[in-house]
Design a protein around this motif. Sequence first.
Motif, PDB file in Angstrom:
ATOM      1  N   ALA A   1     -37.998 -31.710  29.916  1.00  0.00           N
ATOM      2  CA  ALA A   1     -37.738 -30.812  28.794  1.00  0.00           C
ATOM      3  C   ALA A   1     -38.867 -30.885  27.766  1.00  0.00           C
ATOM      4  O   ALA A   1     -39.295 -29.859  27.226  1.00  0.00           O
ATOM      5  N   GLU A   2     -39.349 -32.086  27.509  1.00  0.00           N
ATOM      6  CA  GLU A   2     -40.459 -32.265  26.569  1.00  0.00           C
ATOM      7  C   GLU A   2     -41.715 -31.571  27.086  1.00  0.00           C
ATOM      8  O   GLU A   2     -42.430 -30.916  26.325  1.00  0.00           O
ATOM      9  N   LEU A   3     -41.980 -31.694  28.369  1.00  0.00           N
ATOM     10  CA  LEU A   3     -43.149 -31.035  28.953  1.00  0.00           C
ATOM     11  C   LEU A   3     -43.031 -29.517  28.802  1.00  0.00           C
ATOM     12  O   LEU A   3     -44.003 -28.854  28.425  1.00  0.00           O
ATOM     13  N   GLN A   4     -41.861 -28.974  29.072  1.00  0.00           N
ATOM     14  CA  GLN A   4     -41.666 -27.531  28.915  1.00  0.00           C
ATOM     15  C   GLN A   4     -41.873 -27.107  27.464  1.00  0.00           C
ATOM     16  O   GLN A   4     -42.485 -26.071  27.192  1.00  0.00           O
ATOM     17  N   ARG A   5     -41.380 -27.904  26.531  1.00  0.00           N
ATOM     18  CA  ARG A   5     -41.556 -27.599  25.104  1.00  0.00           C
ATOM     19  C   ARG A   5     -43.036 -27.625  24.726  1.00  0.00           C
ATOM     20  O   ARG A   5     -43.529 -26.737  24.036  1.00  0.00           O
ATOM     21  N   LEU A   6     -43.747 -28.640  25.201  1.00  0.00           N
ATOM     22  CA  LEU A   6     -45.174 -28.761  24.892  1.00  0.00           C
ATOM     23  C   LEU A   6     -45.978 -27.617  25.503  1.00  0.00           C
ATOM     24  O   LEU A   6     -46.894 -27.080  24.864  1.00  0.00           O
ATOM     25  N   LEU A   7     -45.656 -27.255  26.737  1.00  0.00           N
ATOM     26  CA  LEU A   7     -46.357 -26.147  27.377  1.00  0.00           C
ATOM     27  C   LEU A   7     -46.090 -24.835  26.641  1.00  0.00           C
ATOM     28  O   LEU A   7     -46.993 -24.004  26.485  1.00  0.00           O
ATOM     29  N   ALA A   8     -44.863 -24.642  26.183  1.00  0.00           N
ATOM     30  CA  ALA A   8     -44.537 -23.439  25.403  1.00  0.00           C
ATOM     31  C   ALA A   8     -45.290 -23.453  24.079  1.00  0.00           C
ATOM     32  O   ALA A   8     -45.769 -22.415  23.615  1.00  0.00           O
ATOM     33  N   GLU A   9     -45.395 -24.621  23.484  1.00  0.00           N
ATOM     34  CA  GLU A   9     -46.121 -24.747  22.214  1.00  0.00           C
ATOM     35  C   GLU A   9     -47.599 -24.422  22.414  1.00  0.00           C
ATOM     36  O   GLU A   9     -48.236 -23.830  21.540  1.00  0.00           O
ATOM     37  N   ARG A  10     -48.135 -24.806  23.564  1.00  0.00           N
ATOM     38  CA  ARG A  10     -49.551 -24.540  23.851  1.00  0.00           C
ATOM     39  C   ARG A  10     -49.815 -23.044  23.965  1.00  0.00           C
ATOM     40  O   ARG A  10     -50.862 -22.567  23.553  1.00  0.00           O
ATOM     41  N   THR A  11     -48.867 -22.295  24.507  1.00  0.00           N
ATOM     42  CA  THR A  11     -49.065 -20.862  24.689  1.00  0.00           C
ATOM     43  C   THR A  11     -48.698 -20.045  23.467  1.00  0.00           C
ATOM     44  O   THR A  11     -49.044 -18.870  23.391  1.00  0.00           O
ATOM     45  N   THR A  12     -48.027 -20.654  22.507  1.00  0.00           N
ATOM     46  CA  THR A  12     -47.642 -19.965  21.283  1.00  0.00           C
ATOM     47  C   THR A  12     -48.736 -20.149  20.239  1.00  0.00           C
ATOM     48  O   THR A  12     -49.133 -21.278  19.957  1.00  0.00           O
ATOM     49  N   PRO A  13     -49.227 -19.058  19.654  1.00  0.00           N
ATOM     50  CA  PRO A  13     -50.253 -19.213  18.616  1.00  0.00           C
ATOM     51  C   PRO A  13     -49.683 -19.969  17.409  1.00  0.00           C
ATOM     52  O   PRO A  13     -48.550 -19.737  17.003  1.00  0.00           O
ATOM     53  N   GLN A  14     -50.481 -20.874  16.898  1.00  0.00           N
ATOM     54  CA  GLN A  14     -50.052 -21.679  15.761  1.00  0.00           C
ATOM     55  C   GLN A  14     -50.361 -20.952  14.452  1.00  0.00           C
ATOM     56  O   GLN A  14     -51.466 -20.468  14.248  1.00  0.00           O
ATOM     57  N   LYS A  15     -49.394 -20.898  13.577  1.00  0.00           N
ATOM     58  CA  LYS A  15     -49.578 -20.229  12.295  1.00  0.00           C
ATOM     59  C   LYS A  15     -50.632 -20.935  11.442  1.00  0.00           C
ATOM     60  O   LYS A  15     -51.330 -20.301  10.684  1.00  0.00           O
ATOM     61  N   GLU A  16     -50.727 -22.266  11.575  1.00  0.00           N
ATOM     62  CA  GLU A  16     -51.682 -23.003  10.764  1.00  0.00           C
ATOM     63  C   GLU A  16     -53.122 -22.651  11.113  1.00  0.00           C
ATOM     64  O   GLU A  16     -54.011 -22.771  10.307  1.00  0.00           O
ATOM     65  N   ASN A  17     -53.378 -22.223  12.342  1.00  0.00           N
ATOM     66  CA  ASN A  17     -54.731 -21.936  12.796  1.00  0.00           C
ATOM     67  C   ASN A  17     -55.175 -20.514  12.493  1.00  0.00           C
ATOM     68  O   ASN A  17     -56.321 -20.170  12.716  1.00  0.00           O
ATOM     69  N   VAL A  18     -54.283 -19.681  12.000  1.00  0.00           N
ATOM     70  CA  VAL A  18     -54.620 -18.300  11.703  1.00  0.00           C
ATOM     71  C   VAL A  18     -55.330 -18.265  10.352  1.00  0.00           C
ATOM     72  O   VAL A  18     -54.805 -18.734   9.349  1.00  0.00           O
ATOM     73  N   PRO A  19     -56.558 -17.731  10.313  1.00  0.00           N
ATOM     74  CA  PRO A  19     -57.255 -17.665   9.032  1.00  0.00           C
ATOM     75  C   PRO A  19     -56.532 -16.776   8.037  1.00  0.00           C
ATOM     76  O   PRO A  19     -55.979 -15.738   8.397  1.00  0.00           O
ATOM     77  N   ARG A  20     -56.537 -17.196   6.811  1.00  0.00           N
ATOM     78  CA  ARG A  20     -55.934 -16.432   5.727  1.00  0.00           C
ATOM     79  C   ARG A  20     -57.060 -15.950   4.818  1.00  0.00           C
ATOM     80  O   ARG A  20     -58.133 -16.538   4.807  1.00  0.00           O
ATOM     81  N   PRO A  21     -56.782 -14.932   4.050  1.00  0.00           N
ATOM     82  CA  PRO A  21     -57.846 -14.418   3.166  1.00  0.00           C
ATOM     83  C   PRO A  21     -58.460 -15.491   2.276  1.00  0.00           C
ATOM     84  O   PRO A  21     -59.669 -15.498   2.049  1.00  0.00           O
ATOM     85  N   SER A  22     -57.676 -16.430   1.810  1.00  0.00           N
ATOM     86  CA  SER A  22     -58.220 -17.477   0.949  1.00  0.00           C
ATOM     87  C   SER A  22     -59.141 -18.435   1.709  1.00  0.00           C
ATOM     88  O   SER A  22     -59.967 -19.108   1.112  1.00  0.00           O
ATOM     89  N   ASP A  23     -59.036 -18.480   3.043  1.00  0.00           N
ATOM     90  CA  ASP A  23     -59.879 -19.341   3.854  1.00  0.00           C
ATOM     91  C   ASP A  23     -61.277 -18.749   4.073  1.00  0.00           C
ATOM     92  O   ASP A  23     -62.182 -19.436   4.502  1.00  0.00           O
ATOM     93  N   CYS A  24     -61.425 -17.472   3.838  1.00  0.00           N
ATOM     94  CA  CYS A  24     -62.685 -16.786   4.126  1.00  0.00           C
ATOM     95  C   CYS A  24     -63.687 -16.900   2.993  1.00  0.00           C
ATOM     96  O   CYS A  24     -64.805 -16.415   3.111  1.00  0.00           O
ATOM     97  N   ASN A  25     -63.339 -17.460   1.895  1.00  0.00           N
ATOM     98  CA  ASN A  25     -64.267 -17.560   0.754  1.00  0.00           C
ATOM     99  C   ASN A  25     -65.318 -18.601   0.960  1.00  0.00           C
ATOM    100  O   ASN A  25     -65.351 -19.545   1.477  1.00  0.00           O
TER     101      ASN A  25
END
Length: 77
Positions: A53-77
């Motif tokens: 179950a943990e492996l399935q969760r981790l694999l799903a997490e790998r294929t799901t884009p992470q919100k933290e990694n998405v650049p935000r307008p404030s990051d572009c300055n």
Amino acid sequence: MLTLEEKIARTERLLRRLEEDQPYLHVRLSELSAEHRQSVNAFADRVRTEAEAELQRLLAERTTPQKENVPRPSDCN
């Protein structure tokens, strides 16, 4: 802190080791009473199920884009 790929690799190794150990587990348990064998086998099954179950969760997490990694307008300055 482990990366997601390291967590996936560790979980896959655990599952592989559990599978490889199965015949040896039966040998180690052969001298125990039926009740103890059943208890140990139930525990091993729970560990395997939780790891799968943990492996399935981790694999799903790998294929799901992470919100933290998405650049935000404030990051572009």
